[in-house]
Every structure is written in structure tokens, then in C-alpha cells.
Design a protein around this motif. Structure first.
Motif, short mmCIF file in Angstrom:
data_model
loop_
_atom_site.label_atom_id
_atom_site.label_comp_id
_atom_site.label_asym_id
_atom_site.label_seq_id
_atom_site.Cartn_x
_atom_site.Cartn_y
_atom_site.Cartn_z
N THR A 46 77.62 -2.58 52.58
CA THR A 46 76.93 -1.85 53.64
C THR A 46 76.31 -2.89 54.57
N ILE A 47 75.96 -2.49 55.76
CA ILE A 47 75.39 -3.45 56.71
C ILE A 47 74.07 -4.01 56.18
N SER A 48 73.23 -3.17 55.62
CA SER A 48 71.94 -3.66 55.10
C SER A 48 72.14 -4.62 53.94
N ASP A 49 73.12 -4.34 53.06
CA ASP A 49 73.39 -5.25 51.94
C ASP A 49 73.93 -6.59 52.45
N PHE A 50 74.77 -6.53 53.49
CA PHE A 50 75.32 -7.78 54.02
C PHE A 50 74.22 -8.63 54.63
N ILE A 51 73.28 -8.00 55.33
CA ILE A 51 72.16 -8.74 55.90
C ILE A 51 71.34 -9.39 54.79
N GLN A 52 71.08 -8.63 53.73
CA GLN A 52 70.36 -9.18 52.58
C GLN A 52 71.10 -10.38 51.99
N PHE A 53 72.42 -10.21 51.81
CA PHE A 53 73.23 -11.28 51.22
C PHE A 53 73.17 -12.55 52.07
N GLU A 54 73.33 -12.40 53.40
CA GLU A 54 73.30 -13.57 54.28
C GLU A 54 71.92 -14.23 54.27
N ARG A 55 70.87 -13.43 54.14
CA ARG A 55 69.53 -14.01 54.08
C ARG A 55 69.30 -14.77 52.78
N ILE A 56 69.90 -14.31 51.71
CA ILE A 56 69.79 -15.05 50.46
C ILE A 56 70.59 -16.34 50.53
N VAL A 57 71.77 -16.31 51.16
CA VAL A 57 72.54 -17.55 51.36
C VAL A 57 71.71 -18.56 52.17
N GLU A 58 71.04 -18.06 53.21
CA GLU A 58 70.19 -18.94 54.02
C GLU A 58 68.98 -19.42 53.21
N ALA A 59 68.42 -18.54 52.38
CA ALA A 59 67.28 -18.91 51.54
C ALA A 59 67.65 -20.05 50.60
N LYS A 60 68.86 -20.00 50.04
CA LYS A 60 69.31 -21.08 49.15
C LYS A 60 69.36 -22.41 49.88
N ARG A 61 69.78 -22.38 51.15
CA ARG A 61 69.80 -23.62 51.93
C ARG A 61 68.38 -24.15 52.13
N LEU A 62 67.47 -23.23 52.45
CA LEU A 62 66.09 -23.65 52.71
C LEU A 62 65.40 -24.16 51.46
N ILE A 63 65.70 -23.56 50.32
CA ILE A 63 65.08 -23.98 49.07
C ILE A 63 65.43 -25.43 48.76
N GLU A 64 66.62 -25.87 49.19
CA GLU A 64 67.05 -27.24 48.92
C GLU A 64 66.44 -28.25 49.89
N LEU A 65 65.66 -27.76 50.85
CA LEU A 65 64.99 -28.65 51.79
C LEU A 65 63.57 -28.94 51.31
N PRO A 66 63.09 -30.16 51.47
CA PRO A 66 61.73 -30.48 51.00
C PRO A 66 60.67 -29.89 51.92
N GLY A 67 59.52 -29.55 51.35
CA GLY A 67 58.36 -29.18 52.15
C GLY A 67 58.30 -27.75 52.61
N ILE A 68 59.21 -26.88 52.16
CA ILE A 68 59.16 -25.47 52.55
C ILE A 68 58.84 -24.64 51.32
N SER A 69 57.74 -23.91 51.35
CA SER A 69 57.34 -23.11 50.19
C SER A 69 58.19 -21.86 50.09
N LEU A 70 58.25 -21.28 48.90
CA LEU A 70 59.03 -20.05 48.69
C LEU A 70 58.44 -18.89 49.47
N SER A 71 57.13 -18.83 49.55
CA SER A 71 56.50 -17.74 50.31
C SER A 71 56.82 -17.86 51.80
N ASP A 72 56.89 -19.09 52.30
CA ASP A 72 57.24 -19.31 53.70
C ASP A 72 58.69 -18.87 53.96
N ILE A 73 59.58 -19.19 53.04
CA ILE A 73 60.98 -18.78 53.17
C ILE A 73 61.08 -17.26 53.20
N ALA A 74 60.36 -16.60 52.32
CA ALA A 74 60.39 -15.13 52.27
C ALA A 74 59.91 -14.53 53.58
N THR A 75 58.84 -15.09 54.13
CA THR A 75 58.29 -14.57 55.39
C THR A 75 59.25 -14.80 56.55
#
Length: 425
Positions: free
Chosen positions: A363-392
Motif C-alpha cells: 500500500t502507499i502508506s506501507d511503502f512510505i514507512q518502508f522507505e523511511r526505515i531504509v533511510e533510518a538505517k542509513r542515518l543510524i550508521e552516521l555518527p552524532g545522530i540520536s535515535l529520537s532525532d531520526i524518528a522526529t
């Protein structure tokens, strides 16, 4: 209009109107290039400028003889846009000789776009700015108003109309500016160089070879790409720098990657991925110190584009769904809605939802969620970015919801994912 006002008062009035409207520094110079009026009355000059009057006088003098060569001295000349070596933009308009004693109006400085920290650092490195002055430079650049090219052009056109009461088309402005900026022709003769190449059978590669090369990138066919690339002769490449063979190779590489970028986009690769891939490869090539390394880097870049196109084409999506996916990819950090995507696709909500689900399985909403998690994984691998900041930043309602969705698509929590990644370093 300046003609209907006293020359001196009229020029000052126009300067005040421009400043109050644009909130950009405006200067009125007299015929001797001295500052007669400065708005605002005091402002912070660039760190490298010791005398603002001298800077503005130099800019005005450098344009006076050129700009008036084809204009009657009783009429205002066409506005001139000047960009300094420090990326500041100024608009200059030489006033009619009978108005304000033939002075000039100068608007600026402005920037075309906000400079990132990396851009400012690179600029300061180019100008060999001492470390103790770098914070002052950054503060100055952050203080400048941003006017993109089109707004800057229209500001120049507005100033011309206020002074003369006449209209000025965009083409008239740009053609006049272009003539001034590029009045010196490139060295050498085109006809002579073509004759020399023909006489010595030192010809460029045939266009069909180049077309075939980028056709294979467009189709994601790396094997055929490598086959065609191997047929290119070193003798058939152009010369893009006469002073340095290494610089020539790098320029050829940049040209090649630029064409590959367009071919990849035509092949269906998200344009933001394609442009970013281009940036990465060009940045890498600029750092290389020898010609063989550049040759390898060109080939790796072309193969990289072909691989990415192949991956993107495996989905076999319709143009409409691909357009929606590309929009989602480029706007992950913004609020995304079905209504907005329907507007982008030019379809009604219900039909777009059915089509997207049919072609992608999401579904479109699921695809948006999936792409945001893919992006979140990239951000998690970067130094200095908190998990709460990524979520926001990725528009998850709260940390617990982010964790729930992340685990749904990865099988692990964000904390565990970061811990596992850090253990591999």
C-alpha cells in the motif's frame, strides 16, 4: 520614474524604495564613485574588505566603459550582474548623466543559495583563510540574503523600470550581461583546429559509439557497456585541458559522468540517486593524483550507474507508479499524503491506491514507512545522530512507534541495529 523627479532626490527615493522592499543593502554612488547613500546606514562588511567604498568603486568602474559603449549617455544603461570571487552577487545600474550627476545604484551583496558548512569550508580553503578567521567568514556568509537567479534578474529589471519608466525583458538583460561576461573569445580557431584534425586523421570518436555506450547504461547492461567502452581509442578523445594531462583526463571523466547521469535517469533511476551518485564519483575523481587511477575511476563510475539502473528496472513499474516512488524518495523528510501523490500522478486517490498496490505489493502508506526505515538505517550508521532525532526527522509520532515500525521491517530494534553495526567497525 527618475525623469519625473529631481535627479538627486529621485535617485535617493528609488534607493529607499528598493531597500524597504527587498531588505538588501542598497548604495547610491556619485559620479566620482563615492558612497553618497548607504542603506542600511551601517552593516557588517565582508571580512576581506577593508574599504567598502573602494570595493564598490572598483566594481562600478569595471563596468562603466563596457556597459555604456552601446548606450546614449543621457539614458540609463542596462543593469549589470556581477559575481565576486567570493560568490557574492551585486546588481549595478549606471544612472543617466543628467540624473544624480551620473552616479550609480548598487544592490548587494546577496547569494544565489545558502552555503552549506562544507561549501564554506571549501571556499575558505581555496582562499587560504587562516583558522582564526574562519568563524568570522562563516558568520558573514550566514548573514547574507539569498536571491536565486530568477529573483535576482527580476530585481535588476525592477530597478531599471523604476529609474527609466521603461520595461526591460529578461532576454534583453541576460543577452547584455552575457555579452559583457564573455566578451573574450576562447583562444584558438575552431576552423583551424578542425582542419588540423582532418589532415592528421586525428578525429574524435564516432557519435554512434558514444550513443551505444550510454544506451547500455540506460538499459542497465553492464556487460555490453564494458564491451563498447573497450572499443574507444585513446587517440579519439578530445582535449579539454592543454596545460595538464591529468586535468584533461579529469575533465573528460566529469563530462562522461554527466552524460551517464542523464542516461541513468532516462533508464528509470531516481534522479536524486543519479545526481548524488554523480557527485560522489566526481568528488572521488577530483582527489586522484595519477591518470591510471582516473581511467579506472571512469570505468567504475559507468558500471556503477549501469548496476543501479538494472536494480531499479527489475521492478518493471508503470511510469505513474515510478513517478510516485520518485516523489516519495525525494520528499521523505516532509509530510506525505495520498492526496499529494494523487495530485503528482494526476489520478484519483482510489485508482492510484489500487494501481500502486498491484504493481508493488505495498500500500502507499506501507511503502512510505518502508522507505523511511531504509533511510533510518542509513542515518543510524552516521555518527552524532540520536535515535529520537531520526524518528522526529522522518515523521514518526514517537520513539515507541518508530521502534515498532523499524522492527517490523528489519527484525530488530533501532538500538540493536546500531549496536550490531558498531560491533563491525
Amino acid at each position: 520614474m527618475l525623469n519625473h523627479l529631481d535627479g538627486h532626490e529621485g535617485a535617493q527615493y528609488i534607493c529607499k524604495v528598493l531597500y524597504e522592499s527587498l531588505q538588501i543593502p542598497v548604495f547610491l554612488l556619485d559620479a566620482n564613485r563615492r558612497i553618497e547613500l548607504a542603506l542600511p546606514s551601517s552593516s557588517e562588511s565582508a571580512p576581506w574588505v577593508h574599504n567598502l567604498n573602494e570595493l564598490l568603486s572598483e566594481i562600478a568602474d569595471s563596468t562603466k566603459s563596457e556597459n555604456n559603449s552601446d548606450h546614449d549617455s543621457s539614458n540609463a544603461s542596462i543593469p549589470i550582474i556581477r559575481t565576486t570571487n567570493f560568490l557574492e552577487n551585486y546588481i549595478l545600474l549606471h544612472l543617466p548623466s543628467g540624473s544624480s550627476n551620473g552616479g550609480s545604484i548598487v544592490i548587494g551583496p546577496t547569494l544565489y543559495t545558502h552555503l552549506s558548512e562544507d561549501n564554506m569550508t571549501s571556499l575558505m580553503r581555496d582562499h587560504e583563510v587562516p583558522l582564526k578567521l574562519q568563524e568570522q567568514w562563516m558568520k558573514y556568509y550566514r548573514s547574507l540574503t539569498v536571491l536565486n537567479k530568477m529573483r535576482l534578474y527580476h530585481t535588476a529589471m525592477l530597478m531599471y523600470s523604476l529609474v527609466t519608466g521603461k520595461t526591460l525583458s529578461l532576454s534583453e538583460l541576460l543577452l547584455d550581461t552575457r555579452t559583457l561576461e564573455h566578451k573574450q573569445p576562447p583562444a584558438g580557431s575552431l576552423d583551424l583546429d578542425v582542419s588540423y584534425r582532418r589532415e592528421n586523421t586525428w578525429l574524435h570518436h564516432e557519435p554512434m559509439l558514444e550513443k551505444a555506450l550510454f544506451h547500455h547504461i540506460k538499459n542497465g547492461n553492464k556487460a555490453e557497456l564494458l564491451r563498447v567502452q573497450a572499443t574507444f581509442s585513446e587517440d579519439n578523445y578530445g582535449v579539454l585541458s592543454k596545460k595538464s594531462h591529468l586535468r584533461n583526463k579529469k575533465n573528460l571523466a566529469i563530462s562522461c559522468i554527466t552524460l551517464a547521469t542523464r542516461a541513468a535517469i532516462d533508464g528509470g533511476l531516481y534522479w536524486e540517486i543519479s545526481y548524488t551518485l554523480s557527485d560522489f564519483h566526481i568528488q572521488h575523481i577530483e582527489e586522484l593524483k595519477d591518470v591510471p587511477a582516473v581511467d579506472h575511476a571512469i570505468l567504475n563510475a559507468l558500471c556503477d550507474f549501469a548496476d543501479h539502473v538494472k536494480e531499479s528496472r527489475m521492478a518493471k513499474l508503470s511510469r505513474t507508479v515510478a513517478l510516485c516512488q520518485n516523489y516519495i524518495f525525494n520528499h521523505l523528510y516532509e509530510e506525505l499524503s495520498l492526496d499529494k501523490l494523487a495530485e503528482v500522478a494526476g489520478l484519483n486517490r482510489s485508482y492510484l491506491s489500487l494501481l500502486f498496490k498491484k504493481e508493488t505489493g505495498f500500500t502507499i502508506s506501507d511503502f512510505i514507512q518502508f522507505e523511511r526505515i531504509v533511510e533510518a538505517k542509513r542515518l543510524i550508521e552516521l555518527p552524532g545522530i540520536s535515535l529520537s532525532d531520526i524518528a522526529t526527522r522522518l515523521h514518526f509520532n514517537d520513539q515507541s512507534y518508530f521502534t515498532k515500525v523499524f522492527k517490523k521491517y528489519t527484525g530488530t530494534t533501532p538500538k540493536q541495529f546500531r549496536r550490531n553495526w558498531e560491533s563491525t567497525l
